[in-house]
Design a protein around this motif. Structure first.
Motif, short mmCIF file in Angstrom:
data_model
loop_
_atom_site.label_atom_id
_atom_site.label_comp_id
_atom_site.label_asym_id
_atom_site.label_seq_id
_atom_site.Cartn_x
_atom_site.Cartn_y
_atom_site.Cartn_z
N ILE A 1 0.78 -1.12 0.00
CA ILE A 1 0.08 -0.22 -0.11
C ILE A 1 0.83 1.33 0.04
N LYS B 1 -2.69 5.07 5.35
CA LYS B 1 -2.23 3.82 5.05
C LYS B 1 -1.85 3.13 6.43
N THR B 2 -1.69 3.37 7.22
CA THR B 2 -1.25 2.93 8.94
C THR B 2 -2.65 2.84 9.34
N ASP C 1 3.95 -1.77 8.92
CA ASP C 1 3.87 -0.58 8.79
C ASP C 1 5.35 0.15 8.44
N VAL D 1 3.00 -1.59 4.03
CA VAL D 1 2.69 0.03 3.88
C VAL D 1 3.99 0.87 3.66
#
Length: 347
Positions: free
Chosen positions: A31, A39-40, A155, A187
């Motif tokens: 992503i 995103k997170t 992440d 991400v």
């Protein structure tokens, strides 16, 4: 493996808005998006750190929308690793197995195997504060993988690392993906990571998904102006498209550009700079788009030279330093630009 339907969550200062997404089994899904795009937050909704206001999340065809974090079967690796500071590397990795009441002897064997895989066996008695960023990240990966989750969520796992360590860990992530046969959602805002790791990518903007596709599709055929700008398409022009036989002609008001993609009406077009070739004299070529122009700007990017050529519309072209010197380019010089109709994306 992951299916998201009409997912929304409003934090007042920010919201995830009607997100729909599917991630296939054993896929490496990245992503991408600028800072603040959500995103997170989306990753944390999948993990169960937040619960949505509306919508559904499915994991392996099971509705996990309201399931607690520990019952979702996902592993999570945070950007800042989130290791327990007073536990050793061994104890950090063993944490999930201890929660599951696995026998001590079995834990020892499993943790040793995982440390060997990630090349951190020599660190087993060290505390997190004594580790480098790369060592902390390997430990965080080991802790997430030790319970064999169905999905691994990461992440920005490489953002705090130097280039050499990041490259090493990208290779490790490829190996983990193959060895564990695991679905990974990663991400990042780093294009290198997407290009090297992703089976498919999603582009996020302000809590929504702007485009999903394989890397080639998204980077070469962006769905809209935001995606085109974000992924670094330098040449974005507006025009009116009309069909002419099996090709489309786009009149920008200054030039007429030909594309093999079939569209009519008001459109945008993109051409990647690396798809444009340059010569100081007109030459015979199979390219349908041939324009004479003048060099307006020259920017030295190190290994590449970025040129702005005025052909009626501004075109950005990249040249290697050697080609730039061979062509004796200077401001105001007249040059010819060429690009194929297949290189012109229309949306």
């Amino acid at each position: 493996m992951i299916k998201i339907e009409n997912l929304s969550k409003d934090w007042k200062e920010f919201k995830i808005d009607q997100v729909n997404l599917e991630v296939k089994p054993n896929e490496y899904f990245v992503i991408l998006g600028p800072s603040g795009s959500g995103k997170t937050m989306l990753l944390e909704l999948i993990a169960g750190i937040w619960y949505p206001d509306s919508g559904k999340i499915y994991l392996d065809n099971k509705d996990i929308t309201d399931a607690s974090l520990e019952k979702r079967g996902v592993g999570f690796v945070y950007q800042n690793y989130m290791l327990f500071p007073h536990k050793t590397v061994f104890e950090n990795i063993a944490f999930g197995l201890n929660l599951r009441k696995i026998p001590k002897k079995e834990i020892k064997i499993k943790v040793q195997e995982m440390m060997e895989l990630l090349n951190i066996s020599h660190l087993k008695d060290r505390l997190p504060r004594t580790l480098s960023g790369g060592e902390q990240q390997r430990t965080a990966l080991a802790r997430a993988l030790i319970v064999y989750p169905k999905v691994l969520l990461m992440d920005e796992p490489l953002s705090a690392l130097d280039r050499k360590t990041r490259d090493e860990l990208m290779l490790l992530l490829k190996e983990i993906h193959q060895k564990f046969d695991i679905t990974i959602i990663h991400v990042t805002h780093n294009f290198d990571e997407a290009l090297q790791l992703a089976d498919r990518v999603a582009i996020m903007k302000q809590g929504t998904i702007s485009q999903v596709g394989n890397v080639e599709e998204v980077f070469r055929r962006p769905a809209n102006g935001f995606v085109a700008s974000f992924v670094g398409v330098e040449n974005i022009l507006k025009g009116t498209a009309t069909m002419d036989g099996d090709v489309t002609q786009i009149n920008t008001g200054n030039t007429v550009i030909v594309s093999t993609e079939q569209k009519t009406g008001p459109v945008h077009i993109t051409v990647r700079p690396e798809d444009i070739t340059l010569s100081s004299q007109k030459v015979t070529t199979s390219a349908r788009n041939v324009f004479e122009g003048r060099v307006k700007e020259i920017a030295d990017l190190g290994t590449l030279i970025r040129l702005t050529i005025d052909v009626g519309d501004p075109l950005i072209v990249f040249l290697t330093r050697q080609s730039f010197l061979d062509l004796e380019i200077n401001i105001g010089k007249s040059v010819w630009t060429y690009f194929k109709a297949t290189a012109v994306h229309v949306f």
